[in-house]
Design an enzyme around this catalytic site. Structure first.
Site, PDB file in Angstrom:
ATOM      1  N   GLU A   1      11.948 -22.724  -9.261  1.00  0.00           N
ATOM      2  CA  GLU A   1      13.032 -22.471  -8.347  1.00  0.00           C
ATOM      3  C   GLU A   1      14.085 -23.745  -8.110  1.00  0.00           C
ATOM      4  OE1 GLU A   1      11.007 -20.585  -4.854  1.00  0.00           O
ATOM      5  OE2 GLU A   1      11.218 -18.861  -6.222  1.00  0.00           O
TER       6      GLU A   1
ATOM      7  N   ASP B   1       4.981 -12.304  -6.805  1.00  0.00           N
ATOM      8  CA  ASP B   1       5.361 -13.244  -5.880  1.00  0.00           C
ATOM      9  C   ASP B   1       4.656 -12.493  -4.573  1.00  0.00           C
ATOM     10  OD1 ASP B   1       6.136 -15.097  -4.045  1.00  0.00           O
ATOM     11  OD2 ASP B   1       8.050 -14.791  -4.465  1.00  0.00           O
TER      12      ASP B   1
ATOM     13  N   GLU C   1       5.306 -13.060   4.324  1.00  0.00           N
ATOM     14  CA  GLU C   1       6.579 -13.016   3.928  1.00  0.00           C
ATOM     15  C   GLU C   1       7.167 -11.775   3.697  1.00  0.00           C
ATOM     16  OE1 GLU C   1       7.396 -15.743   0.661  1.00  0.00           O
ATOM     17  OE2 GLU C   1       9.528 -14.897   0.416  1.00  0.00           O
TER      18      GLU C   1
END
Ligand code: GCV
Length: 631
Positions: free
Chosen positions: A247, A326, A354
């Site tokens: 990323e 993820d 998250e």
């Protein structure tokens, strides 16, 4: 009624950790209403808790009844775990069984994604308690945090975000030597090691070098000198956590070097100090063109790391997320683990919620973690469960400086449960939930039953009203809270649903991206065949028409509609169950959780209506039961 032995504490503690154990024992017994008298080691006849500190650094703790007394034996660290174990059982009011226990993994830690400015990436419980205004801080909360971790059986924490930026870069320079030293000492008292996230290109960012090439002699020298300075000034520093080539983060790929070459260079630099490198495997193409249907992000971990098995130094642990993508609410277990025969690996879970409700929605993750730890890579091979293949565990932390640590009071069960599972991966999630409830809210049976039920149902409920059957990624881009089915559809992150009016999903069998073939032959056969593929993962592995028949005869689309309507109803039932506890809980705690449930219901209704409406508008197939969808 506390047992007679809680009246006296015998034994002396030699080390700082032993003294911490003694302090916790006194404080814990006092909190339960006892007034223990501490009487050194001279009182053989009295019923007492007898602390027996032995030299060394092992974590093993032994508790046994000696006549009327309870003996706790271990090193200073062992005593800490032993004392917390005893206190837990006394608080639970349980007849105390003997305990002779060592943790399953030598590294059991929390990873904080705390930034130097005090914000927390994916933090849902306030601001950082490790950083303020660009600097590390050590406060009373640091000590409480160390106690919290040790009481759950954890022994490490990495205090800064893997996306290292701003003044966090300077953690390596010595500018914050004093602060880091204070934090390390405070943690060390409770057996907690300190870890730091580092940027792979630090030699350029801090050292003024024009390269961070891991094979460059100047780079090696820079890291060597940096480690010498750092490890000699910070006691209890265990090593570095590294997010490289991920990323947008710098890494060895920029220099044509492999992940192993990058990790090994750092491993060599920390080795003289007994240090370790936790090297993340979250390496994938995050600039994918959505038109490209060949590249499959799920494949990336294996494609990058499986061929490197055996090339890493002994003090490198590959840190891999539990699924191939993820931290979605449902993913298969990462196939990479099945390939690592000669490399130490560390499982990375995420208790920061998250993608699982952001500590506004209740979502007890421990049953999911337990399933992952129980997952078998090859049915016929012994010791081939995840729990046996990994050498260490960590979780992305769900803490912050909120009064209750985790924002949602019930989210603390995830921290507690993660700690207990990392000590004993065979621990039972329902028992953990029940135990947590009694320790947190007291032993009223109605409260215990309600809280345990809510926790145990919560993951399924959350899954029902959000992304169905393993497909993931229907959340709002960026924030990752709330629904937006096509939010990531035309973006660069490799997270596509590819839904049209007939079909939905990415085919990951051999006819598609071939991801299924990254598993052992038997698992590949299981997943590749749509008939044998576990239904809860159907849309992770397969692209299917909406009229595909599920095992119970419903169509795929009807199953999704049903789940979304039911998910909302079940969330409402959890909220009503909580409401019934109004008279049995501290008003403030009751109110805080009640407010979170209100938000959860608002969000669940939004997910239900958005997902159902989106699918209805695509397919024009109505709900068989005629429930409300927005045409
Ligand atoms: C720390 C996801 C999160 C990022 C996180 C990243 C990672 O993409 O959204 O916030 O960055 O995972 O695990 O590195």
């Amino acid at each position: 009624m506390l047992p007679a032995y809680t009246k006296y504490i015998c034994g002396t503690a030699a080390t700082r950790q032993g003294k911490a154990a003694l302090r916790e024992l006194i404080a814990g017994l006092q909190a339960m209403g006892a007034s223990p008298e501490v009487c050194g080691s001279q009182t053989p006849g009295l019923p007492a808790v007898r602390l027996k500190e032995v030299p060394g650094s092992e974590e093993k703790a032994v508790l046994r009844r000696c006549g009327e007394s309870m003996e706790i034996a271990g090193t200073g660290r062992g005593l800490i775990y032993g004392v917390f174990h005893l206190l837990r059982h006394l608080a639970l009011g349980e007849e105390f069984p003997e305990w002779d226990s060592s943790p399953a993994y030598p590294i059991r830690m929390l990873d904080h994604w705390d930034n130097a400015d005090g914000s927390i990436e994916r933090g849902y419980a306030g601001s950082s308690f490790f950083f303020r205004n660009g600097k590390p801080i050590c406060t009373e909360r640091t000590r409480d945090y160390a106690r919290l971790l040790a009481s759950c059986g954890l022994n490490g924490c990495c205090i800064n975000n893997v996306n290292v930026h701003g003044s966090a870069l300077k953690l390596l320079t010595g500018s914050f030597k004093r602060e880091l030293r204070r934090i390390a000492l405070c943690l060390a008292e409770y057996g907690i090691s300190l870890w730091l996230s580092v940027s792979f290109s630090s030699p350029m960012e801090l050292g003024g070098l024009d390269t961070a090439d891991p094979l460059d002699e100047g780079v090696k020298q820079w890291w060597g000198e940096t480690c010498l300075r750092l490890f000699s000034s910070i006691p209890n520093l265990a090593g570095f956590l590294v997010k490289a080539d991920s990323e947008g983060r710098p890494g060895p790929h920029s220099y044509g070097r492999s992940q192993a070459e990058g990790a090994n260079m750092l491993a060599d630099a920390v080795r003289p100090f007994g240090g370790k490198i936790l090297w993340r495997c979250f390496v994938y193409n995050c600039t994918q063109d959505w038109r490209d249907a060949k590249t499959d992000r799920a494949r990336a971990q294996c494609d990058h790391f499986a061929p490197l098995d055996g090339e890493f130094r002994e003090n490198v642990f590959l840190q891999l997320k539990n699924g191939p993508v993820d931290f979605q609410i449902r993913e298969p277990v990462s196939p990479l683990l099945g390939h690592l025969e000669k490399t130490a690996s560390m499982m990375e879970f995420q208790i920061a919620q998250e993608y699982t409700g952001q500590q506004r929605d209740v979502c007890y993750l421990i049953p999911m973690f337990r399933d992952i730890l129980d997952f078998r890579f090859r049915a016929r091979r012994e010791n081939d469960r995840t729990a046996e293949r990994i050498s260490a565990v960590c979780a992305v932390s769900n803490t912050g400086d909120d009064y209750n640590w985790t924002g949602h009071d019930l989210a603390a069960a995830n921290l507690f449960g993660f700690g207990l599972l990392s000590w004993n991966p065979c621990a039972d999630p329902a028992e953990i939930a029940e135990e947590w409830s009694v320790l947190t809210f007291g032993d009223d049976p109605e409260v215990t039953k309600t809280v345990t039920d809510i926790l145990m149902r919560s993951r399924d409920v959350y899954e029902k009203y959000t992304a169905p059957l393993g497909i993931g990624w229907m959340c709002v881009p960026g924030t990752h809270y709330g629904p937006s089915p096509e939010g990531y559809e035309f973006d660069r992150w490799g997270t596509y649903l590819r839904a049209n009016h007939l079909e939905i999903g990415v085919e990951r069998g051999p006819e598609g991206t071939g991801f299924t073939e990254q598993y052992s032959a038997e698992l590949a056969a299981l997943y590749r065949n749509v008939k044998s593929c576990p239904e809860e993962l159907l849309l992770f592995f397969h692209r299917l028409p909406y009229n595909y028949r599920m095992k119970d005869g419903r169509t795929l689309l009807q199953r999704i509609y049903d789940d979304h309507f039911e998910g909302y109803e079940e969330a409402a039932a959890m909220s009503e169950a909580w409401d019934k506890l109004a008279d049995k809980l501290e008003p403030e705690v009751f109110r805080r959780v009640q407010e979170r449930f209100r938000e959860q219901l608002r969000c669940a209704a939004e997910w239900r209506d958005v997902v159902n409406t989106w699918l209805y508008r695509l397919t024009m197939i109505p709900d068989e039961k005629g429930r409300r969808i927005y045409p």
